[in-house]
Design an enzyme around this catalytic site. Structure first.
Site, short mmCIF file in Angstrom:
data_model
loop_
_atom_site.label_atom_id
_atom_site.label_comp_id
_atom_site.label_asym_id
_atom_site.label_seq_id
_atom_site.Cartn_x
_atom_site.Cartn_y
_atom_site.Cartn_z
N SER A 253 -132.66 27.57 -42.09
CA SER A 253 -132.72 28.48 -43.23
C SER A 253 -132.21 27.73 -44.47
CB SER A 253 -131.83 29.69 -42.97
OG SER A 253 -130.48 29.29 -43.02
N LYS A 254 -132.24 28.43 -45.59
CA LYS A 254 -131.86 27.80 -46.87
C LYS A 254 -130.45 27.23 -46.81
CE LYS A 254 -134.87 30.35 -49.92
NZ LYS A 254 -134.97 31.81 -50.00
N ARG A 255 -129.62 27.79 -45.93
CA ARG A 255 -128.26 27.26 -45.78
C ARG A 255 -128.28 25.78 -45.43
NH1 ARG A 255 -125.47 28.27 -41.55
NH2 ARG A 255 -127.21 29.25 -40.48
N HIS A 256 -129.31 25.36 -44.69
CA HIS A 256 -129.38 23.97 -44.25
C HIS A 256 -129.95 23.03 -45.30
CE1 HIS A 256 -129.55 26.32 -40.41
NE2 HIS A 256 -128.62 25.45 -40.10
#
Ligand code: GLU
Length: 496
Positions: A253-256
């Protein structure tokens, strides 16, 4: 043998995620290596969340990646239309058939009632399976309620005992307990088909032979098989691909980091590199070679060798693969990829002359050796376009042997002022003379020379840098490139 037909069936509810792009890629590779057909079908029956903008952007992203389709919304084939919102009549006629044959029934339960039943079942430790409340309503009652304007969903009548199984090309034999499935909704009370229903009618009518998709759809597969059975369609082969995860083993996800294909493009990842990298998510070529071109992947890819374990998206590895693909580009391609970044940095003009392109080809060739992605090229190119004597002073102060540095620079200033044309050979000659005249050598000699020319302690090697600034200075760039003698004289003015 029947011709392979596969499809990629995105819902246009967001940007193309690399996980979905990997699904599209595996379908595409499988189609190409079997001389098959790759179909693009837009699953836009979720009217609330589907947007034409997303449809456009995901089609652009697929094209950018090189995943062109043989049939799709803008390439009508024999099995169109290729947007679910334009296929409602197909769903409607099949629903009527199922209702007429008693294989489906109207369900008047409200969402609140269903939710209440679900909660109750869960509280009692059971599975939240539909109770079947409406499955035995008389046809008179059904008609009466429909006539009175009550809304109804349509459910598929399914067996509630025994199990259903199929052989997954990736995961082997999978078996599901029918008592845990219940009668699935095939048409919502809004009249729109449920995903598990529309997808089967489309896949069957489009003569899809292999369904390659994410394993988040495994639990949908038994429901879909029940629809195939009810409609007497023969089911295709299924291959469910593991999910794409971040390094911490959670869904990517965008967290990564970046997840949208478009973002990778903006970040300077080449389409050939992303294509190559995505193919390695869950599959490995037989000889372990990892840098591969599209054609090689088409011949090597093997759906049967796709791994069941989750694929980890490794941003560093993608950068490394990108670097290898950059090396393969021609000088002109490098220049063209560098241009938008250098133009945005205001180093290059809107319209480039042919000699400026020639210069850029040489510059991009050298600069590209130092980058993992083209978005970093302006930073590397700054040394050619920007020169600040204050930085020279700063850098020299960092030097341990400042006295040597000043002597070297002063002498270099004198020598360079006396020549008309300067090049790397002249530089090497001067460096040799300066060493003899000052006694400074090695790092004490070369470091000050590099600093006075580049105002930086590291960067392009001088044999590459010198010809680029000498030739660059003759070009009419928006930020004029300073040649070596200008640089040295500006620095000396400040230092003296
Ligand atoms: N529209 C579905 C999705 O985007 C397609 C699933 C399938 O391939 O069957 O997840």
């Amino acid at each position: 043998m029947e011709r392979v037909r596969v499809r990629f069936a995105p819902s246009p509810t967001g940007f193309l995620h690399v996980g979905n792009a990997r699904t599209a890629l595996f379908n595409w590779l499988f189609a190409r290596q079997n001389n098959g057909v790759f179909v693009l079908r837009i699953e836009d029956t979720d009217v609330e969340r589907s947007e034409t903008e997303f449809e456009k952007s995901l089609m652009n992203d697929l094209r950018w990646l090189g995943l062109g389709w043989d049939e799709g919304p803008d390439a009508e084939g024999d099995f169109g239309p290729y947007r679910q919102s334009q296929r409602l009549e197909f769903y409607r006629s099949h629903t009527q058939k199922l209702l007429d044959e008693g294989k489906a029934y109207y369900c008047f339960c409200s969402p609140e009632e269903i939710e209440k039943e679900r909660k109750k079942a869960l509280a009692e430790g059971g599975m939240p399976v539909y109770s079947g409340k409406c499955c035995s309503l008389s046809s008179e009652e059904v008609q009466r309620r429909l006539d009175s304007g009550e809304t109804a969903a349509v459910r598929l009548r399914t067996p509630h005992t025994g199990d259903i199984s199929y052989d997954d090309l990736v995961r082997g034999n999978l078996r599901f307990d029918l008592s845990l499935i219940g009668d699935p909704v095939i048409v919502r009370s809004s009249g729109l088909p449920a995903y598990n229903y529309a997808v089967v009618i489309d896949d069957a009518l489009m003569k899809i032979t292999h369904i390659i998709r994410g394993e988040d759809h495994i639990s949908n597969t038994p429901r879909q098989l029940l629809v195939y059975e009810a409609l007497s369609f023969s089911p295709p082969r299924f291959a469910h691909l593991s999910m794409v995860m971040g390094k911490d083993n959670t869904r990517l996800s965008k967290r990564h980091g970046a997840t949208a294909v478009e973002q990778f493009e903006k970040d300077g990842i080449l389409s050939s590199a992303l294509f190559n990298y995505l193919s390695l998510l869950g599959w490995a070529p037989p000889d372990g070679q990892e840098v591969l071109a599209r054609e090689e992947l088409v011949s090597l890819f093997d759906l049967k060798k796709v791994s069941r374990s989750s694929a980890i998206f490794d941003y560093d590895k993608l950068s490394w693969i990108n670097r290898q693909h950059i090396k393969e580009l021609s000088p002109r391609q490098k220049a063209e990829l560098a241009y938008p970044h250098l133009h945005r940095a205001k180093f290059l003009p809107e319209k480039m002359s042919e000699t400026q392109w020639e210069w850029l080809e040489k510059a991009a060739e050298k600069l590209a050796e130092r980058i993992d992605r083209f978005s970093d090229i302006s930073q590397e190119a700054a040394v050619l376009f920007e020169f600040s004597p204050i930085d020279v002073e700063e850098e020299i102060k960092k030097e341990s042997n400042t006295e040597c540095a000043f002597n070297v620079i002063r002498l270099f200033g004198k020598k360079i002022a006396s020549v008309k044309e300067f090049d790397y050979d002249k530089f090497a000659e001067m460096a040799k003379e300066i060493r003899e005249e000052t006694g400074c050598k090695g790092k004490d000699l070369y470091h000050p020379l590099r600093i006075v020319l580049t105002a930086k302690g590291s960067g392009l090697d001088l044999d590459k840098f010198i010809p680029l600034v000498e030739e660059g200075a003759k070009q009419n760039f928006p930020v004029p490139v300073k040649n070596c003698s200008q640089r040295v004289s500006e620095a000396l003015k400040l230092l003296e």
